[in-house]
Design an enzyme around this catalytic site. Structure first.
Site, PDB file in Angstrom:
ATOM      1  N   LYS A  94      -8.625  21.639   4.072  1.00 33.84           N
ATOM      2  CA  LYS A  94      -7.949  21.325   2.818  1.00 33.84           C
ATOM      3  C   LYS A  94      -8.172  22.447   1.808  1.00 33.84           C
ATOM      4  CE  LYS A  94      -7.797  16.323   3.258  1.00 33.84           C
ATOM      5  NZ  LYS A  94      -6.319  16.330   3.318  1.00 33.84           N
ATOM      6  N   HIS A 115      -5.082  14.457  15.807  1.00 35.13           N
ATOM      7  CA  HIS A 115      -3.913  15.334  15.783  1.00 35.13           C
ATOM      8  C   HIS A 115      -4.107  16.600  16.630  1.00 35.13           C
ATOM      9  CE1 HIS A 115      -2.792  12.594  12.737  1.00 35.13           C
ATOM     10  NE2 HIS A 115      -3.363  13.193  11.717  1.00 35.13           N
ATOM     11  N   GLY A 126       0.787  -1.226   0.000  1.00 34.80           N
ATOM     12  CA  GLY A 126       0.000   0.000   0.000  1.00 34.80           C
ATOM     13  C   GLY A 126       0.817   1.273   0.000  1.00 34.80           C
TER      14      GLY A 126
END
Length: 489
Positions: free
Chosen positions: A341, A241, A18
Site C-alpha cells: 500500500k 490473490h 455494508g
C-alpha cells in the site's frame, strides 16, 4: 448452455447495508440485469441489523448504481426486499424462509437460492449451520453459499471454519470468492498460455528466466485499519490473490477446460511450492511498512499515524518474496512477488522474463538490448505487451528494444465486465471454475503460516519505505543477489 443463460434465483445478501454491497454487489447485479444476463425471474433479499424497510434498501441500491442513467431503474429495484435480521436468532431464519417462499412464488423462481456472506467472517459458520437447521436450504432447487475473504486467519482457523460450513453445505455448493479470479486478464492467463503456439512450448524452465508479479496500491488502509491490523499484506493479498495468480501461471495444461480439471492442476502447483522454513524467511521474504510521503504531490501520513492503527504497530503493509516450485517444468525458475500500500501507483501486472540467447551476436557497445519480456497488465489497464529486439533504422546492424501492445479495455465502446459481475453470474450458473476450492485455500495457508509466525515472533518492524515509492530497498536486494531487478514497466 444457452437455455440457462438467464438463471432464475433469489439472491440473499447478508450485510446488505455494508460497503461491499453498495460498492460492488448492487452495481454488478444491475449490470447483469441491464445486459440481459438475468431476466425478470429474480429477487434480491438484503438482510442486516438495521431496521430498514424495502424502500430504504431500494433507495440505497439506486444511489449505489448512479440510477439517473437508467430509465428502468424502478423496475430493477422493485426486485429488492429488505429483512431485518439477527444472525444468532433462529426465528430470523424462519421468517427469512417464509419470505423466500413468497418471492419464489411471485417471481416464478424454481427454489434456487444463493446466499452471499458479505459481512464479518466470525458469523460465517453460524449463518451456514443455522440456514440448514432452520430448513432455509431445504429446497427442490439449488442452494449455494458465497463467502468473501478472509477465509480464516491461518490454517487452523480456516480448517475450523471449513468444518463448520461443511456441516451445512457440500464442497460443490461453496463458492469462496476471490475477485482477482474475476478479472478479465487473470482469466486470460490460461488463454495466452494454452492457445498460442509461440508461448506454450516456451513456458518452461528451459526458456523462462523468472516471473515477477506486482500488485501495488497508491491508497493507504483508508477505513479498513481495524481489519488490516489483524491481517497485514501477507494475509490480505499473498495468501489469496497472488497465490492464485502463481497457480494459473505455473499449472500444467488441464485435460479439459472444466472446473474440476483446472482446479486439480492449480492444486498440484501449490503442492509443489517449496516450503519456507522459519530460519529461511529473511532469505526469501521481505516485509515493509510505509512512512509519510507524497502520492501525486499530496502529503500522506505514515501507517502508524492512520486512524485506528496502534502507534507501535508491527503490521506489514508491504511484502516481497521469492517462490520456488519444485517440479519438472519450473525447477530453478524463481517467481518474485511484491504487493503493498501507499506505493507509487495502483497497478497489477505480471512480467515473464525469457532467457537470453547464448552468444547473441547483437550484444555489444552499440546495442541497447533487453531480454524478451511478456507483460500481462491486470489493472488498471488490461492488456498484453511483448518486448522484442529489432534492427535500428539506419545502415549499421544495431538492435534496439521494441514493444507490441494490445489493450483490451482501451475501446470506449467495449463494456468490460467487472470482476464481481462475472463471478456473481458464474455462481448463478453453477460454474465454480473461478472460485477457490478448499484444497487451494488450505495449501495457501500452509505456505504463508510459517512466514507470518516468524514475523509475529520478531517484532522489530519499523516504517522502512516512503509513501509514493515502490517499496523498501530490501525488496530490490531480493532480486539483485540473483543478478536480476524488478521490471517497473
Amino acid at each position: 448452455m444457452k437455455t440457462n443463460q438467464q438463471p432464475k434465483a433469489v439472491i440473499v445478501i447478508f450485510g446488505a447495508t455494508g460497503d461491499l454491497a453498495k460498492r460492488k454487489l448492487y452495481p454488478s447485479i444491475h449490470r447483469l440485469y441491464q445486459n440481459g444476463q438475468i431476466g425478470e425471474e429474480f429477487a434480491v433479499v438484503g438482510v442486516g441489523r438495521r431496521p430498514w424497510s424495502n424502500e430504504d434498501l431500494r433507495q440505497t441500491v439506486k444511489t449505489s448504481i448512479s440510477s439517473s442513467a437508467d430509465k428502468h431503474i424502478d423496475d430493477f429495484t422493485s426486485h429488492f426486499y429488505y429483512h431485518p435480521f439477527d444472525v444468532t436468532n433462529p426465528g430470523s431464519y424462519q421468517e427469512l424462509n417464509v419470505l423466500l417462499n413468497q418471492l419464489e412464488d411471485t417471481y416464478q423462481i424454481p427454489n434456487n437460492r444463493m446466499f452471499y456472506l458479505a459481512m464479518a467472517p466470525e458469523f460465517f459458520g453460524t449463518i451456514a449451520k443455522t440456514l440448514k437447521s432452520e430448513g432455509v436450504t431445504a429446497t427442490t432447487g439449488w442452494s449455494r453459499l458465497v463467502i468473501e475473504k478472509p477465509f480464516g486467519h491461518d490454517l487452523p482457523s480456516a480448517q475450523a471454519l471449513n468444518k463448520e460450513i461443511r456441516e451445512a453445505f457440500t464442497e460443490d455448493q461453496i463458492y469462496r470468492i476471490d475477485h482477482y479470479l474475476g478479472k478479465q486478464m487473470v482469466q486470460n492467463i490460461e488463454v495466452i498460455r494454452f492457445a498460442n503456439a509461440i508461448f506454450e512450448p516456451l513456458w518452461t524452465n528451459r526458456y523462462i528466466s523468472n516471473i515477477q508479479i506486482t500488485s501495488s496500491e497508491s491508497l493507504g488502509v483508508e477505513d479498513r485499519a481495524r481489519y488490516y491490523e489483524k491481517s497485514g499484506a501477507l494475509r490480505d493479498m499473498v495468501q489469496n490473490h497472488i497465490m492464485q495468480m502463481v497457480a494459473l501461471l505455473a499449472m500444467e495444461p488441464p485435460i479439459k477446460l472444466n472446473t474440476e480439471e483446472i482446479r486439480s492442476e492449480k492444486v498440484k502447483v501449490l503442492r509443489a511450492l517449496r516450503p519456507i522454513a522459519k530460519d529461511e524467511v529473511d532469505e526469501y521474504f521481505v516485509r515493509g511498512q510505509y512512512h509519510a510521503g507524497e502520492i501525486d504531490g499530496v502529503p500522506v501520513p505514515a501507517y502508524t499515524d492512520e486512524d485506528n492503527v496502534a502507534p507501535d504497530s508491527n503490521t506489514e503493509t508491504f511484502v516481497a518474496g521469492k517462490l520456488l516450485i519444485d517440479n519438472f517444468r519450473w525447477a530453478g525458475v524463481p517467481f518474485y512477488i511484491r504487493t503493498g500500500k501507499r506505493m507509487k501507483e495502483k497497478s497489477t501486472k505480471i512480467v515473464v522474463q525469457f532467457k537470453d540467447i547464448p552468444m547473441n551476436l547483437y550484444y555489444g557497445n552499440e546495442n541497447n538490448m533487453n531480454p524478451n519480456l511478456l507483460v500481462i497488465h491486470i489493472q488498471p489497464d488490461e492488456g498484453i505487451t511483448l518486448y522484442l529486439n529489432a534492427k535500428k533504422l539506419g545502415g549499421a546492424a544495431h538492435a534496439q528494444p521494441i514493444k507490441l501492445d494490445y489493450c483490451s479495455n482501451c475501446n470506449d465502446e467495449l463494456n468490460t465486465p467487472e470482476a464481481y459481475e462475472k463471478l456473481i453470474h458464474d455462481c448463478l450458473l453453477g460454474d465454480a471454475t473461478n472460485f477457490a476450492h478448499w484444497d487451494e485455500v488450505a495449501l495457501s495457508w500452509s505456505f504463508v503460516d510459517s512466514i507470518s509466525e516468524t514475523w509475529a515472533a520478531n517484532k522489530t518492524l519499523s516504517p522502512n519505505y516512503e509513501s509514493g515509492s515502490m517499496g523498501p530497498k530490501e525488496s530490490d536486494d531480493l532480486l539483485v543477489k540473483d543478478g536480476l531487478h524488478w521490471w517497473n514497466i
